[in-house]
Design an enzyme around this catalytic site. Structure first.
Site, PDB file in Angstrom:
ATOM      1  N   GLY A 100       0.779  -1.214   0.000  1.00 12.76           N
ATOM      2  CA  GLY A 100       0.000   0.000   0.000  1.00 12.76           C
ATOM      3  C   GLY A 100       0.814   1.268   0.000  1.00 12.76           C
ATOM      4  O   GLY A 100       2.021   1.261  -0.198  1.00 12.76           O
ATOM      5  N   GLU A 108       1.365  -1.548   9.014  1.00 15.36           N
ATOM      6  CA  GLU A 108       2.508  -2.371   8.613  1.00 15.36           C
ATOM      7  C   GLU A 108       3.628  -2.172   9.621  1.00 15.36           C
ATOM      8  O   GLU A 108       3.539  -1.298  10.489  1.00 15.36           O
ATOM      9  CB  GLU A 108       2.962  -1.997   7.196  1.00 15.36           C
ATOM     10  CG  GLU A 108       1.958  -2.408   6.135  1.00 15.36           C
ATOM     11  CD  GLU A 108       2.464  -2.213   4.720  1.00 15.36           C
ATOM     12  OE1 GLU A 108       3.464  -1.503   4.526  1.00 15.36           O
ATOM     13  OE2 GLU A 108       1.846  -2.782   3.810  1.00 15.36           O
ATOM     14  N   HIS A 141      13.957  -7.094   1.817  1.00 14.93           N
ATOM     15  CA  HIS A 141      12.631  -7.439   2.322  1.00 14.93           C
ATOM     16  C   HIS A 141      12.734  -8.799   2.987  1.00 14.93           C
ATOM     17  O   HIS A 141      13.316  -9.722   2.428  1.00 14.93           O
ATOM     18  CB  HIS A 141      11.609  -7.469   1.187  1.00 14.93           C
ATOM     19  CG  HIS A 141      10.206  -7.409   1.691  1.00 14.93           C
ATOM     20  ND1 HIS A 141       9.608  -8.474   2.315  1.00 14.93           N
ATOM     21  CD2 HIS A 141       9.303  -6.412   1.707  1.00 14.93           C
ATOM     22  CE1 HIS A 141       8.386  -8.126   2.681  1.00 14.93           C
ATOM     23  NE2 HIS A 141       8.176  -6.879   2.325  1.00 14.93           N
ATOM     24  N   ARG A 195      12.028  -3.724   9.144  1.00 11.78           N
ATOM     25  CA  ARG A 195      12.379  -4.736   8.144  1.00 11.78           C
ATOM     26  C   ARG A 195      13.785  -5.284   8.290  1.00 11.78           C
ATOM     27  O   ARG A 195      14.013  -6.483   8.110  1.00 11.78           O
ATOM     28  CB  ARG A 195      12.265  -4.126   6.750  1.00 11.78           C
ATOM     29  CG  ARG A 195      10.860  -4.052   6.312  1.00 11.78           C
ATOM     30  CD  ARG A 195      10.752  -3.601   4.895  1.00 11.78           C
ATOM     31  NE  ARG A 195       9.333  -3.621   4.569  1.00 11.78           N
ATOM     32  CZ  ARG A 195       8.815  -3.089   3.492  1.00 11.78           C
ATOM     33  NH1 ARG A 195       9.595  -2.499   2.615  1.00 11.78           N
ATOM     34  NH2 ARG A 195       7.532  -3.159   3.270  1.00 11.78           N
ATOM     35  N   HIS A 236      15.349  -5.403  -2.049  1.00 13.26           N
ATOM     36  CA  HIS A 236      14.019  -4.842  -2.284  1.00 13.26           C
ATOM     37  C   HIS A 236      14.032  -3.371  -2.683  1.00 13.26           C
ATOM     38  O   HIS A 236      13.329  -2.968  -3.602  1.00 13.26           O
ATOM     39  CB  HIS A 236      13.204  -5.035  -1.008  1.00 13.26           C
ATOM     40  CG  HIS A 236      11.775  -4.646  -1.128  1.00 13.26           C
ATOM     41  ND1 HIS A 236      10.951  -5.167  -2.101  1.00 13.26           N
ATOM     42  CD2 HIS A 236      11.010  -3.796  -0.398  1.00 13.26           C
ATOM     43  CE1 HIS A 236       9.735  -4.643  -1.970  1.00 13.26           C
ATOM     44  NE2 HIS A 236       9.755  -3.805  -0.955  1.00 13.26           N
ATOM     45  N   ARG A 277      13.964   2.527   4.947  1.00 13.27           N
ATOM     46  CA  ARG A 277      12.666   3.084   4.559  1.00 13.27           C
ATOM     47  C   ARG A 277      11.535   2.502   5.399  1.00 13.27           C
ATOM     48  O   ARG A 277      11.468   1.294   5.628  1.00 13.27           O
ATOM     49  CB  ARG A 277      12.411   2.752   3.089  1.00 13.27           C
ATOM     50  CG  ARG A 277      11.056   3.151   2.583  1.00 13.27           C
ATOM     51  CD  ARG A 277      10.893   2.714   1.145  1.00 13.27           C
ATOM     52  NE  ARG A 277      10.843   1.280   1.028  1.00 13.27           N
ATOM     53  CZ  ARG A 277       9.771   0.594   0.612  1.00 13.27           C
ATOM     54  NH1 ARG A 277       8.680   1.226   0.276  1.00 13.27           N
ATOM     55  NH2 ARG A 277       9.807  -0.712   0.519  1.00 13.27           N
TER      56      ARG A 277
END
Ligand SMILES: Cc1cc2nc3c(=O)[nH]c(=O)nc-3n(C[C@H](O)[C@H](O)[C@H](O)COP(=O)(O)OP(=O)(O)OC[C@H]3O[C@@H](n4cnc5c(N)ncnc54)[C@H](O)[C@@H]3O)c2cc1C
Length: 503
Positions: A49, A113, A230, A276, A337, A372
């Site tokens: 998203g 998330e 990722h 992450r 990623h 990020r």
């Protein structure tokens, strides 16, 4: 060499390039170049998203705080302010242009998330958010006569004279014809570099062309060592490293090792929803302890009816490879990623080379810092793509005047070089030595091995495969050298040989 003119060149047809093109078309003719079909790029595959502070209990300040925290204290705070404050207007505008985000009871449906402390992530078609954003922007430029689309036109390099970028040098892949396309300004929106690694979630176009071109033209780069891995891409023999979105963990899926242990609590208080890099490193360690075999993402308890409805794309992709996520856990492992660094720009997309602008994943405003925050990059493309377009229009740049086109006559290709084999070898080197765990010794080895693969060209022949290989090798070495130079671990950059971790 044939020369043609347009007002503005945009290299890239993802969220950043198309958003820039929409704004630029208000001031003149825009030519959008893509090396494959217009929609083929990371944007089209973005699942989870777009993060935006539009929910009732959310604020730009809360979004800012989460972004700064994920970025490990290394973000450019001004860029973050711009992102979180202008993001809502850009997303509302997209909705006004026809983007259909998922709703619940008529209201926008926000999900959470990893590393977000609010429900802030809008999604579309369950897990096909990028496709909906891309569809909306393509429809928007289709309606504009002043936007020319040139798919399958590979940009070989930037035309630079007198310290100014005057256009691009490209090859039409259908005919093999090269030409110079001159413009008042060039916007690089070429996306990321995932294809430099053996395992990646990125599509084939993500070979780092924009970073390599900008570097050759003398524009400044920064922060290339910050690559986000990722944590959860499908890892099955013979299957691509298809991304299993963070949103699956956001909805409550568990990560378990081969012993059936839910291990994330041992690594971070937020468990599966830790940042992450933490999750990726934890999985890496668990895999090391079980002979390199992938860990498992167990979604079975989320419900047989819920899973295909909420995650239709992931559900179908898993099924295609023989995994029914309703009944069996998904084998997953980290994959390259997203790159946080790139071509240095100011907050208006201007690079250090006059006439050259950059936005989206290829650019580095510092908005992502060293890591990020999930779902911030689609928003970055919308916000900074628009800003770059607006800044170019406001600058009222003069038409290009090229005195010496002769420089761009390409040399003939050299026979006897197996370019694909070099790319493969480089990917293996990058994964082994410049991936999740890095050491000075490993990085030096990578630098030496990559140097052996370098191509014997000052300038590339007008051939996509040759140029892509050269670009990939150039950017791989730049990443390795940046990773060597940063001795401490920070955000996504993990130096296993230096204990100190600044945070
Ligand atoms: C599987 C996946 C899932 C993701 N999920 C999310 C998510 O849920 N939320 C989120 O915010 N981010 C997500 N991301 C990251 C996000 O999708 C990207 O960072 C973002 O879409 C990049 O947009 P862009 O416009 O910069 O580049 P892209 O969309 O990658 O477009 C790059 C364009 O540049 C063109 N190009 C490149 N080189 C050349 C050349 N030499 N000549 C001509 N054209 C060229 C390509 O053809 C392409 O059109 C995801 C990424 C992937 C891969």
């Amino acid at each position: 060499m044939e020369i043609s003119y347009t007002d503005y060149v945009v290299v890239g047809g993802g969220v950043a390039g198309l958003r820039a093109a929409v704004t630029l078309s208000e001031g003149g003719e825009v030519t959008v170049l893509t090396k494959d079909a217009l929609r083929e790029g990371a944007t089209e595959y973005a699942q989870g998203g777009v993060a935006v502070a539009l929910n009732e209990d959310d604020t730009p300040a809360a979004h800012r705080d989460d972004t700064l925290e994920a970025g490990a204290g290394y973000c450019n705070p001004e860029a973050v302010e711009v992102l979180v404050h202008e993001g809502p207007a850009r997303v509302e505008e997209l909705i006004a242009w026809g983007a259909e985000f998922d709703r619940k009871g008529g209201k926008l449906n926000f999900t959470r998330e990893g590393a977000h402390h609010r429900d802030r992530v809008l999604h579309a078609g369950g897990d096909a958010t990028g496709r909906e954003i891309e569809r909306t922007l393509v429809a928007r430029i289709r309606g504009r006569r002043r936007v020319r689309r040139l798919p399958h036109h590979y940009t070989l390099g930037l035309v630079v004279e007198g310290g100014r970028c005057l256009g691009v040098w490209l090859v039409d892949q259908a005919t093999g014809r090269e030409r110079l396309l001159l413009a008042r300004a060039v916007v690089l929106a070429t996306g990321g570099v995932g294809q430099l690694y053996r395992y990646t979630s990125n599509p084939a176009v993500a070979t780092g062309d924009g970073i390599a071109m900008a570097h050759r033209a003398g524009a400044a780069l920064r922060d290339l060592e910050f690559i986000q891995f990722h944590p959860t891409a499908l890892r099955l023999d013979g299957a691509p490293a298809f991304l299993v979105s963070e949103a699956v963990r956001g909805e409550g899926a568990h990560l378990v090792n081969e012993r059936g242990e839910r291990f994330m609590a041992r690594y971070h208080p937020e468990g599966e929803l830790a940042p992450r890099d933490v999750v990726a490193r934890a999985i890496y360690r668990e895999m090391e302890a079980q002979g390199g075999r992938p860990v498992l993402l167990d979604c079975r308890h989320l419900g047989a009816e819920f899973l295909p409805r909420r995650f239709p794309t992931i559900f179908q992709a898993c099924l295609r490879h023989g995994i029914d996520m309703r009944r069996q856990p998904i084998p997953v492992a980290p994959a390259a990623h997203f790159i946080m660094g790139g071509v240095v720009t100011d907050l208006e997309g201007a690079t250090t080379l006059p006439g050259l602008y950059a936005c989206g994943e290829v650019a580095c405003t510092g908005v992502h810092g060293a890591n990020r925050l999930a779902s911030n990059s689609l928003l970055e493309g919308l916000v900074f793509g628009h800003r770059a377009g607006r800044a170019i229009l406001e600058a009222e740049l003069p038409p290009p005047l090229l005195r010496d086109p002769g420089f761009y006559e390409p040399p003939p290709p050299l026979p006897g070089i197996d370019y694909l084999a070099r790319q493969e070898r480089a990917r293996e080197i990058m994964w082994t030595y410049a991936g999740i765990h890095r050491t000075a010794e490993g990085l030096r080895t990578a630098d030496r091995l990559l140097a052996e693969l370098e191509l014997p060209f000052d300038r590339y022949p007008a051939d996509r495969l040759v140029a892509e290989t050269g670009n990939a090798l150039t950017v791989s070495r730049l990443i390795v050298q940046a990773a060597l130079a940063r001795r401490e671990s920070l955000g996504s950059h993990y130096r296993a040989d230096t204990a100190a971790e600044r945070a």
